[in-house]
Design a protein around this motif. Structure first.
Motif, short mmCIF file in Angstrom:
data_model
loop_
_atom_site.label_atom_id
_atom_site.label_comp_id
_atom_site.label_asym_id
_atom_site.label_seq_id
_atom_site.Cartn_x
_atom_site.Cartn_y
_atom_site.Cartn_z
N LEU A 62 -15.71 -43.93 84.24
CA LEU A 62 -15.14 -43.28 83.04
C LEU A 62 -16.21 -42.51 82.29
O LEU A 62 -15.98 -41.37 81.87
N ASN A 63 -17.38 -43.11 82.14
CA ASN A 63 -18.46 -42.44 81.42
C ASN A 63 -18.91 -41.18 82.14
O ASN A 63 -19.14 -40.14 81.51
N ASN A 102 -11.37 -53.79 81.91
CA ASN A 102 -11.13 -53.18 83.21
C ASN A 102 -9.89 -52.28 83.18
O ASN A 102 -9.94 -51.11 83.59
N GLU A 103 -8.78 -52.82 82.66
CA GLU A 103 -7.54 -52.05 82.62
C GLU A 103 -7.65 -50.85 81.67
O GLU A 103 -7.10 -49.78 81.95
N THR A 104 -8.36 -51.02 80.57
CA THR A 104 -8.50 -49.92 79.62
C THR A 104 -9.34 -48.79 80.20
O THR A 104 -9.05 -47.61 79.99
N ALA A 105 -10.40 -49.14 80.93
CA ALA A 105 -11.23 -48.11 81.56
C ALA A 105 -10.42 -47.32 82.59
O ALA A 105 -10.51 -46.08 82.66
N ILE A 106 -9.60 -48.02 83.37
CA ILE A 106 -8.74 -47.34 84.35
C ILE A 106 -7.74 -46.43 83.64
O ILE A 106 -7.54 -45.27 84.04
N LYS A 137 -9.40 -43.27 82.32
CA LYS A 137 -9.65 -42.30 83.40
C LYS A 137 -8.37 -41.56 83.76
O LYS A 137 -8.38 -40.34 83.96
N GLU A 138 -7.28 -42.31 83.87
CA GLU A 138 -5.99 -41.69 84.20
C GLU A 138 -5.57 -40.71 83.11
O GLU A 138 -5.04 -39.63 83.40
N LEU A 139 -5.83 -41.09 81.86
CA LEU A 139 -5.47 -40.22 80.75
C LEU A 139 -6.27 -38.92 80.79
O LEU A 139 -5.72 -37.83 80.59
#
Length: 393
Positions: free
Chosen positions: A64-65, A292-296, A299-301
């Motif tokens: 994500l970063n 974990n779910e928030t990072a995914i 990225k999707e957003l």
């Protein structure tokens, strides 16, 4: 007995706690309060799933970063990410609002509407200030207290204790967010616990992964409730600031509160398990799952945003007149950070005549990029409907 002796005596008393909640009778305060264990110590866990989740969360945060660093003009979209975090965090506390309320201050005589609006704008300012402050100073107690002060600024009653650790607690105090069958530490224990949490965060000798430290810090914050109000929102803001401070993220594009809101009952249940059973391990697993779910999700957003912005640019190039293309691109950039605007707003931001601004809006409407917001109390308000839909929860 001097203050140092008192501190040592209480620290020894807290360190002797071996499990379950410690109920301490404060004769000075006249009520029983729950005092959790000190956290500036080593932690071990038996659940191997935590190690797997930890590895996955670090991988997702790294991706994500990296994505955000190469994302073109990411700063234009940051206000919407911050707004999403603020709305989700407030929703956890039972305060429902929407993106329109965030970006379009209502002209209302209703105290309730004005109060809710001010809470939202204060929260956004607190995050923005904190992110900016981290470029100059490391994360500190001072930064946490100042963020809380901004959160409470210009709000009746709250502004009086904004940025100040609570000097007292009353069992029937309506200002405390989570008060059911729980009385947080009295002011004497609170000072010790805050200092302990500060040294826990700075203690490199513990050799704990920072995500584990963040999980423990958050649950300790939510357990000791250092402020009279705004503890939950301040604690969740702190998580975002910690991620940036540790260089896990370079931009505030992470909405962990959305995960907590989605799992609100579990969120409070797991916090209560710490208070009732001293079971921190289950909370760590839940927290890292959220990271974990928030990072995914983030990225999707970003991926959806990239596709949508390419679509917008294609529409401008292929469906709008040549004379208005430059103005259209400028307007698009303005809408990213200010997603609700009137014709007068557009006129001022792009330095156009009212007629030119109005014609530009009509062209955006005809290509289905803009829609008019129904129910606006003054002027006609337009918004990028597909863009906002990405951030709506």
């Amino acid at each position: 007995m001097n203050n140092n002796c008192l501190f040592k005596d209480m620290s020894d008393k807290l360190n002797k706690k071996t499990g379950g909640d410690f109920v301490y009778q404060s004769f000075k305060e006249g009520y029983k309060s729950v005092t959790p264990s000190l956290i500036n110590r080593s932690f071990e866990w038996n659940d191997k799933q935590i190690n797997i989740l930890l590895e996955s969360a670090m991988l997702e945060l790294g991706e994500l970063n990296a994505y955000s660093k190469f994302y073109p003009r990411i700063d234009e979209h940051v206000p919407l990410f911050i707004a999403q975090e603020v709305l989700a965090s407030n929703l956890i506390e039972g305060n429902k609002s929407n993106l329109y309320q965030v970006f379009v201050p209502e002209i209302s005589k209703s105290f309730k509407v004005k109060y809710a609006q001010k809470e939202i704008t204060n929260h956004i300012k607190a995050i923005q200030w904190g992110v900016g402050e981290l470029t100059k100073f490391p994360l500190s107690i001072r930064l946490v207290k100042e963020s809380h002060r901004i959160l409470c600024a210009d709000l009746p009653v709250k502004k009086e204790f904004g940025g100040k650790f609570r000097p007292f607690f009353q069992a029937n105090d309506l200002l405390l967010e989570d008060k059911a069958d729980y009385t947080p530490p009295n002011k004497h224990d609170l000072k010790i616990l805050i200092n302990d949490a500060k040294w826990f965060w700075r203690n490199e000798d513990l050799e704990l992964p920072y995500l584990i430290k963040m999980a423990i810090s958050l649950c300790q914050f939510e357990t000791i409730l250092p402020f009279l109000d705004g503890n939950g929102r301040t604690a969740r803001t702190l998580i975002l600031l910690e991620l940036i401070s540790l260089n896990f993220l370079s931009k505030p594009i992470f909405c962990l509160s959305a995960f907590f809101e989605k799992n609100r009952l579990e969120y409070y249940h797991r916090l209560n398990l710490i208070r009732s059973r001293n079971d921190v391990e289950q909370w760590i697993r839940f927290f890292i799952t959220g990271m974990n779910e928030t990072a995914i999700h983030s990225k999707e957003l970003l991926g959806r945003l990239e596709q949508l912005t390419e679509h917008y640019e294609s529409v401008i190039e292929n469906k709008m007149g040549v004379k208005r293309r430059n103005s259209a691109k400028q307007l698009l950039a303005e809408f990213y950070s200010s997603p609700f605007m009137s014709v007068n707003d557009i006129k001022e931001k792009l330095n156009l005549s009212f007629q030119s601004a109005n014609l530009l809006v009509k062209e955006f409407e005809s290509t289905n990029l803009l829609r008019e917001h129904v129910g606006a109390r003054r002027n006609r308000i337009f918004y990028l409907w597909e863009y906002l839909a990405i951030f709506e929860m």
